[in-house]
Design a protein around this motif. Structure first.
Motif, PDB file in Angstrom:
ATOM      1  N   ASP A   1       0.736   9.559   9.656  1.00 11.85           N
ATOM      2  CA  ASP A   1       1.708   9.911   8.627  1.00 11.85           C
ATOM      3  C   ASP A   1       3.142   9.846   9.135  1.00 11.85           C
ATOM      4  O   ASP A   1       4.057  10.382   8.526  1.00 11.85           O
ATOM      5  CB  ASP A   1       1.412  11.304   8.054  1.00 11.85           C
TER       6      ASP A   1
ATOM      7  N   GLN B   1       1.425   1.801   4.503  1.00 15.77           N
ATOM      8  CA  GLN B   1       2.050   2.001   3.190  1.00 15.77           C
ATOM      9  C   GLN B   1       2.449   0.672   2.572  1.00 15.77           C
ATOM     10  O   GLN B   1       2.360   0.488   1.358  1.00 15.77           O
ATOM     11  CB  GLN B   1       3.274   2.906   3.337  1.00 15.77           C
ATOM     12  N   TYR B   2       2.875  -0.270   3.401  1.00 19.99           N
ATOM     13  CA  TYR B   2       3.250  -1.607   2.925  1.00 19.99           C
ATOM     14  C   TYR B   2       2.040  -2.312   2.324  1.00 19.99           C
ATOM     15  O   TYR B   2       2.134  -2.938   1.261  1.00 19.99           O
ATOM     16  CB  TYR B   2       3.810  -2.421   4.096  1.00 19.99           C
TER      17      TYR B   2
ATOM     18  N   ASP C   1       1.437  -0.626  -1.059  1.00 18.12           N
ATOM     19  CA  ASP C   1       2.476  -0.928  -2.047  1.00 18.12           C
ATOM     20  C   ASP C   1       2.404  -2.371  -2.534  1.00 18.12           C
ATOM     21  O   ASP C   1       2.616  -2.653  -3.716  1.00 18.12           O
ATOM     22  CB  ASP C   1       3.870  -0.668  -1.466  1.00 18.12           C
TER      23      ASP C   1
ATOM     24  N   TRP D   1      -4.643   9.960   5.858  1.00 17.09           N
ATOM     25  CA  TRP D   1      -3.384  10.260   6.531  1.00 17.09           C
ATOM     26  C   TRP D   1      -3.542  11.448   7.484  1.00 17.09           C
ATOM     27  O   TRP D   1      -4.117  12.468   7.137  1.00 17.09           O
ATOM     28  CB  TRP D   1      -2.284  10.567   5.520  1.00 17.09           C
TER      29      TRP D   1
ATOM     30  N   HIS E   1      11.877  -1.684   2.163  1.00 13.73           N
ATOM     31  CA  HIS E   1      10.662  -0.879   2.370  1.00 13.73           C
ATOM     32  C   HIS E   1      10.898   0.168   3.458  1.00 13.73           C
ATOM     33  O   HIS E   1      10.506   1.332   3.311  1.00 13.73           O
ATOM     34  CB  HIS E   1       9.500  -1.796   2.754  1.00 13.73           C
TER      35      HIS E   1
ATOM     36  N   TYR F   1      11.018   4.470   2.865  1.00 15.24           N
ATOM     37  CA  TYR F   1      10.107   5.425   3.500  1.00 15.24           C
ATOM     38  C   TYR F   1      10.654   5.966   4.826  1.00 15.24           C
ATOM     39  O   TYR F   1       9.909   6.596   5.585  1.00 15.24           O
ATOM     40  CB  TYR F   1       8.754   4.758   3.743  1.00 15.24           C
TER      41      TYR F   1
ATOM     42  N   GLN G   1      10.195   9.732   5.179  1.00 11.03           N
ATOM     43  CA  GLN G   1       8.786  10.121   5.254  1.00 11.03           C
ATOM     44  C   GLN G   1       8.174   9.797   6.612  1.00 11.03           C
ATOM     45  O   GLN G   1       7.476  10.632   7.207  1.00 11.03           O
ATOM     46  CB  GLN G   1       8.003   9.414   4.154  1.00 11.03           C
TER      47      GLN G   1
END
Length: 340
Positions: A50, A59-60, A63, A78, A269, A273, A276
């Motif tokens: 995470d 995440q890419y 997405d 995660w 991108h 993020y 995060q």
């Protein structure tokens, strides 16, 4: 005449209803078809950190739909890096992030980890205060140095690099084994002379103008192992799952290859993020960290398997055995860790 008008209105109403029904059908059928197609795709639970670059890559994939594009649905699990490696080590998940040295130690415990796809090189550095007299890690001998614990990649890579220089980090430095926020704190307070950190904390410290880098792990490992690319973070799987899912292994590799090629071209991108995955919010931190971080992804033209890289990977672990990082019996397990 009145009846004819009423009949016409009824016909028009019926016609409109039919058109609406047709439009609804045309809209719903593709949706149902796409859902049916998605439902038919195999689902793979993947342990994703995470924070950091690997998490950003996961995440890419989500997405951009790179999992479905490559014929599977990725279900993210995660957690922190150490927790993901622990979950693989206790066989609670079958696929997730792994480092070669942690994978070798797992194999020594009869947990058959197989490295499937490399993703990034080392993003770790040795930092000192800018006004300090230190220009080389050798200058820090006998000095207090902050780093993470023995179970981390940072510790193991630093251990390897220093052993190659004839130093024993436990004896030749005053090690303070801490988490990243505390490493930064003791460095800022002057309680240690150097801190070993990774991106993006490195960028945050460099933007203050108070610190300098005296060694980057990526370049040092490449020099020691005589290779252009030395991956340290991998997608890995448990051997039984890998053997039973050879087609999925190929699809996972394709998705993660697209991820490391895509992320390094997608600053939007990264910025989306950054808070995060890297804890970044300030504009100056974002700009510097993006430039410094993207270089740690594998080169866009890199493909796996790659003979020089595989040779360097095995050399790293074999030399680690010779240098005393791993027990002698680990030598016989190295070749089997890398999935063709």
């Amino acid at each position: 005449m009145k009846r004819e008008k009423e009949g016409g209105r009824r016909q028009r109403a019926v016609g409109s209803s039919l058109i609406i029904m047709i439009l609804v059908i045309l809209a719903v059928v593709p949706l149902l078809a796409s859902r049916a197609a998605a439902a038919e795709l195999p689902t793979v639970e993947v342990g994703l950190p995470d924070d950091g670059l690997f998490g950003l890559g996961g995440q890419y994939i989500l997405d951009k739909g790179l999992d479905r594009k490559n014929g599977f649905v990725m279900k993210p699990r995660w957690a922190g890096v150490a927790e993901i490696q622990r979950l693989l080590g206790i066989k609670a998940i079958s696929v997730g992030l792994m480092t070669p040295e942690a994978g070798l130690r797992a194999n020594l415990r009869d947990v058959p980890i197989r490295l499937l796809q490399p993703y990034q090189t080392s993003h770790m550095y040795v930092l000192v205060r800018k006004d300090s007299p230190y220009n080389s890690v050798d200058d820090l001998k006998g000095k207090p140095v902050a780093l993470t614990s023995e179970v981390t990649t940072l510790y193991n890579l630093f251990d390897f690099i220093m052993r190659e220089r004839g130093l024993n980090i436990e004896k030749d430095f005053q090690l303070k084994k801490l988490g990243a926020p505390v490493i930064i704190a003791v460095l800022e307070k002057g309680e240690v002379e150097a801190g070993l950190l990774w991106e993006a904390p490195v960028s945050r410290l460099l933007t203050t103008g108070k610190y300098k880098v005296i060694m980057g792990f990526r370049d040092e490992l490449a020099r020691l192992l005589n290779v252009k690319v030395m991956p340290v973070i991998w997608l890995a799987g448990l051997e039984p799952w890998v053997k039973e899912n050879s087609t999925l292994v190929s699809r996972l590799r394709s998705a993660w290859t697209e991820a490391y090629r895509g992320v390094q071209q997608d600053e939007a991108h990264f910025r989306k993020y950054a808070k995060q995955f890297f804890g970044l919010e300030k504009a100056e931190d974002l700009s510097l960290s993006w430039q410094r971080t993207k270089i740690f992804l594998l080169p866009a033209d890199f493909t796996w398997p790659d003979a020089p890289t595989l040779k360097a990977q095995k050399s790293f672990l074999r030399e680690g055995v010779e240098l005393g990082m791993f027990p002698k019996e680990a030598t016989g397990l190295i070749d089997g860790m890398y999935t063709p």
